[in-house]
Scaffold this motif. Sequence first.
Motif, PDB file in Angstrom:
ATOM      1  N   MET A   1     -26.879  20.767 -21.884  1.00  0.00           N
ATOM      2  CA  MET A   1     -28.127  20.308 -21.129  1.00  0.00           C
ATOM      3  C   MET A   1     -27.469  18.699 -21.500  1.00  0.00           C
ATOM      4  O   MET A   1     -27.988  17.678 -21.212  1.00  0.00           O
ATOM      5  N   ARG A   2     -26.098  18.241 -21.614  1.00  0.00           N
ATOM      6  CA  ARG A   2     -25.807  16.871 -21.404  1.00  0.00           C
ATOM      7  C   ARG A   2     -25.312  16.450 -19.877  1.00  0.00           C
ATOM      8  O   ARG A   2     -25.680  15.766 -19.811  1.00  0.00           O
ATOM      9  N   LEU A   3     -24.966  17.854 -19.701  1.00  0.00           N
ATOM     10  CA  LEU A   3     -24.962  17.021 -17.917  1.00  0.00           C
ATOM     11  C   LEU A   3     -26.296  17.212 -17.505  1.00  0.00           C
ATOM     12  O   LEU A   3     -26.491  15.753 -16.317  1.00  0.00           O
ATOM     13  N   ARG A   4     -26.839  17.369 -17.882  1.00  0.00           N
ATOM     14  CA  ARG A   4     -28.698  17.758 -17.295  1.00  0.00           C
ATOM     15  C   ARG A   4     -28.708  15.902 -17.241  1.00  0.00           C
ATOM     16  O   ARG A   4     -29.454  15.393 -16.203  1.00  0.00           O
ATOM     17  N   GLU A   5     -28.418  15.509 -18.769  1.00  0.00           N
ATOM     18  CA  GLU A   5     -28.786  14.716 -19.232  1.00  0.00           C
ATOM     19  C   GLU A   5     -28.141  12.865 -18.202  1.00  0.00           C
ATOM     20  O   GLU A   5     -28.613  12.137 -17.646  1.00  0.00           O
ATOM     21  N   GLU A   6     -26.847  13.277 -18.160  1.00  0.00           N
ATOM     22  CA  GLU A   6     -25.762  12.312 -17.434  1.00  0.00           C
ATOM     23  C   GLU A   6     -26.146  12.699 -15.649  1.00  0.00           C
ATOM     24  O   GLU A   6     -26.469  11.024 -15.339  1.00  0.00           O
ATOM     25  N   LEU A   7     -27.038  13.592 -15.311  1.00  0.00           N
ATOM     26  CA  LEU A   7     -27.439  13.465 -14.094  1.00  0.00           C
ATOM     27  C   LEU A   7     -28.408  13.115 -14.182  1.00  0.00           C
ATOM     28  O   LEU A   7     -28.261  11.873 -12.940  1.00  0.00           O
ATOM     29  N   ALA A   8     -29.098  13.152 -15.102  1.00  0.00           N
ATOM     30  CA  ALA A   8     -30.389  12.165 -13.834  1.00  0.00           C
ATOM     31  C   ALA A   8     -30.025  11.381 -14.378  1.00  0.00           C
ATOM     32  O   ALA A   8     -31.485   9.992 -13.919  1.00  0.00           O
ATOM     33  N   ARG A   9     -28.854  10.361 -15.577  1.00  0.00           N
ATOM     34  CA  ARG A   9     -28.468   8.592 -15.184  1.00  0.00           C
ATOM     35  C   ARG A   9     -27.760   8.445 -13.924  1.00  0.00           C
ATOM     36  O   ARG A   9     -28.240   7.112 -13.295  1.00  0.00           O
ATOM     37  N   LEU A  10     -26.989   9.309 -13.578  1.00  0.00           N
ATOM     38  CA  LEU A  10     -26.537   9.355 -12.067  1.00  0.00           C
ATOM     39  C   LEU A  10     -28.016   8.517 -10.465  1.00  0.00           C
ATOM     40  O   LEU A  10     -28.068   8.116  -9.942  1.00  0.00           O
ATOM     41  N   ILE A  11     -28.837   9.983 -11.295  1.00  0.00           N
ATOM     42  CA  ILE A  11     -30.326  10.166  -9.994  1.00  0.00           C
ATOM     43  C   ILE A  11     -30.658   8.427 -10.383  1.00  0.00           C
ATOM     44  O   ILE A  11     -30.737   7.728  -9.679  1.00  0.00           O
ATOM     45  N   GLU A  12     -30.785   8.060 -11.103  1.00  0.00           N
ATOM     46  CA  GLU A  12     -31.928   6.701 -11.615  1.00  0.00           C
ATOM     47  C   GLU A  12     -30.783   5.288 -11.601  1.00  0.00           C
ATOM     48  O   GLU A  12     -30.855   4.645 -11.003  1.00  0.00           O
ATOM     49  N   LEU A  13     -29.181   5.493 -12.203  1.00  0.00           N
ATOM     50  CA  LEU A  13     -28.306   4.874 -11.174  1.00  0.00           C
ATOM     51  C   LEU A  13     -28.657   4.320  -9.310  1.00  0.00           C
ATOM     52  O   LEU A  13     -28.086   3.155  -9.482  1.00  0.00           O
ATOM     53  N   GLN A  14     -28.465   5.783  -9.509  1.00  0.00           N
ATOM     54  CA  GLN A  14     -28.326   5.623  -7.347  1.00  0.00           C
ATOM     55  C   GLN A  14     -29.481   5.026  -7.186  1.00  0.00           C
ATOM     56  O   GLN A  14     -29.848   4.325  -6.363  1.00  0.00           O
ATOM     57  N   LYS A  15     -30.777   5.127  -8.028  1.00  0.00           N
ATOM     58  CA  LYS A  15     -32.117   4.274  -7.602  1.00  0.00           C
ATOM     59  C   LYS A  15     -32.486   3.360  -7.714  1.00  0.00           C
ATOM     60  O   LYS A  15     -32.458   2.096  -6.907  1.00  0.00           O
ATOM     61  N   MET A  16     -31.206   2.489  -9.160  1.00  0.00           N
ATOM     62  CA  MET A  16     -31.563   0.730  -9.196  1.00  0.00           C
ATOM     63  C   MET A  16     -30.601   0.342  -7.806  1.00  0.00           C
ATOM     64  O   MET A  16     -30.867  -0.749  -7.341  1.00  0.00           O
ATOM     65  N   GLU A  17     -29.578   1.311  -7.406  1.00  0.00           N
ATOM     66  CA  GLU A  17     -28.468   0.292  -6.460  1.00  0.00           C
ATOM     67  C   GLU A  17     -29.072   0.099  -5.450  1.00  0.00           C
ATOM     68  O   GLU A  17     -28.526  -0.451  -4.552  1.00  0.00           O
ATOM     69  N   SER A  18     -29.583   1.322  -4.945  1.00  0.00           N
ATOM     70  CA  SER A  18     -30.630   1.941  -3.926  1.00  0.00           C
ATOM     71  C   SER A  18     -31.476   0.363  -3.655  1.00  0.00           C
ATOM     72  O   SER A  18     -31.561  -0.379  -2.546  1.00  0.00           O
ATOM     73  N   ALA A  19     -32.390   0.344  -4.461  1.00  0.00           N
ATOM     74  CA  ALA A  19     -33.205  -0.887  -5.248  1.00  0.00           C
ATOM     75  C   ALA A  19     -32.343  -2.185  -4.741  1.00  0.00           C
ATOM     76  O   ALA A  19     -33.018  -3.401  -4.157  1.00  0.00           O
ATOM     77  N   ALA A  20     -31.697  -2.024  -5.709  1.00  0.00           N
ATOM     78  CA  ALA A  20     -30.539  -3.803  -5.721  1.00  0.00           C
ATOM     79  C   ALA A  20     -30.052  -3.805  -4.423  1.00  0.00           C
ATOM     80  O   ALA A  20     -30.296  -4.990  -4.061  1.00  0.00           O
ATOM     81  N   GLY A  21     -29.667  -2.909  -3.269  1.00  0.00           N
ATOM     82  CA  GLY A  21     -29.647  -3.218  -1.816  1.00  0.00           C
ATOM     83  C   GLY A  21     -30.748  -3.727  -0.626  1.00  0.00           C
ATOM     84  O   GLY A  21     -30.642  -4.625  -0.109  1.00  0.00           O
ATOM     85  N   LYS A  22     -31.605  -2.637  -1.608  1.00  0.00           N
ATOM     86  CA  LYS A  22     -32.989  -3.250  -0.411  1.00  0.00           C
ATOM     87  C   LYS A  22     -33.229  -4.350  -0.692  1.00  0.00           C
ATOM     88  O   LYS A  22     -33.426  -5.286   0.232  1.00  0.00           O
TER      89      LYS A  22
END
Length: 239
Positions: A1-22
């Motif tokens: 369960m813990r990893l699932r949440e962490e993975l969700a945060r990683l996905i979110e982080l990637q989305k934020m960073e990709s958006a920031a790049g654009k």
Amino acid sequence: MRLREELARLIELQKMESAAGKIQAKKKDLPVRLKTLEDEFKSFSTVVETEREQLEGLRKRRREKDAQLLAGQEALKRTRERLFEVKTNKEYQSMLKEIEAFEAKNSRMEDEMISLLDELEHLENGLKTGEAELEARRLRYEEEKARLETELNAVAGELNVCVRKGGELKKEIPADLLRKYEQIKSAGRGVAVVAVWKEICDGCHMSIPPQLYNELQKSVLLTTCPNCNRIIYWENRNG
Ligand SMILES: [Zn+2]
């Protein structure tokens, strides 16, 4: 369960960073577009300004020519009057020659005046068209400039939001996972986490083995793409 949440945060982080790049790319591009717009408008303004100066010069020449023509006509008139005062035939003949010369000169000046007036009319019409076009361009330029400036202001705000959210997410991700994310990111040309849909990896556009794809849909483990080594997650794109 813990990893699932962490993975969700990683996905979110990637989305934020990709958006920031654009957004950053846009932030760089907008001033370039503004400058191009400004240059185009300025160069057209210069063309019209040059035409205006030419017309001014021509109007000045017309005034000078008007004065010359008037003086020529006056001189002719005076000479004709003097014709009645001459006493000898020799004087009379020379005066007739003088009159002829004045007439020829005046006629030449009149011809010049006619072509000058033609030129003036042509230039005046051209300038009228140019000025109307300039006005239309000015409106378009100011509108587009205001639009780009608004966009540029908005971009700064959007970028702040992405950077702040990214920073908050990083605090909630364990250090070792974040390190791994950064490593994969630098190896993966700025992208560490990608979605997979219908067996196709969004990072490298290659298909992953069906077995892995099946596992990925249920998995709570950190999985990487066998081709590009990026962290992958299953994204349901059915609605
Ligand atoms: Zn891949």
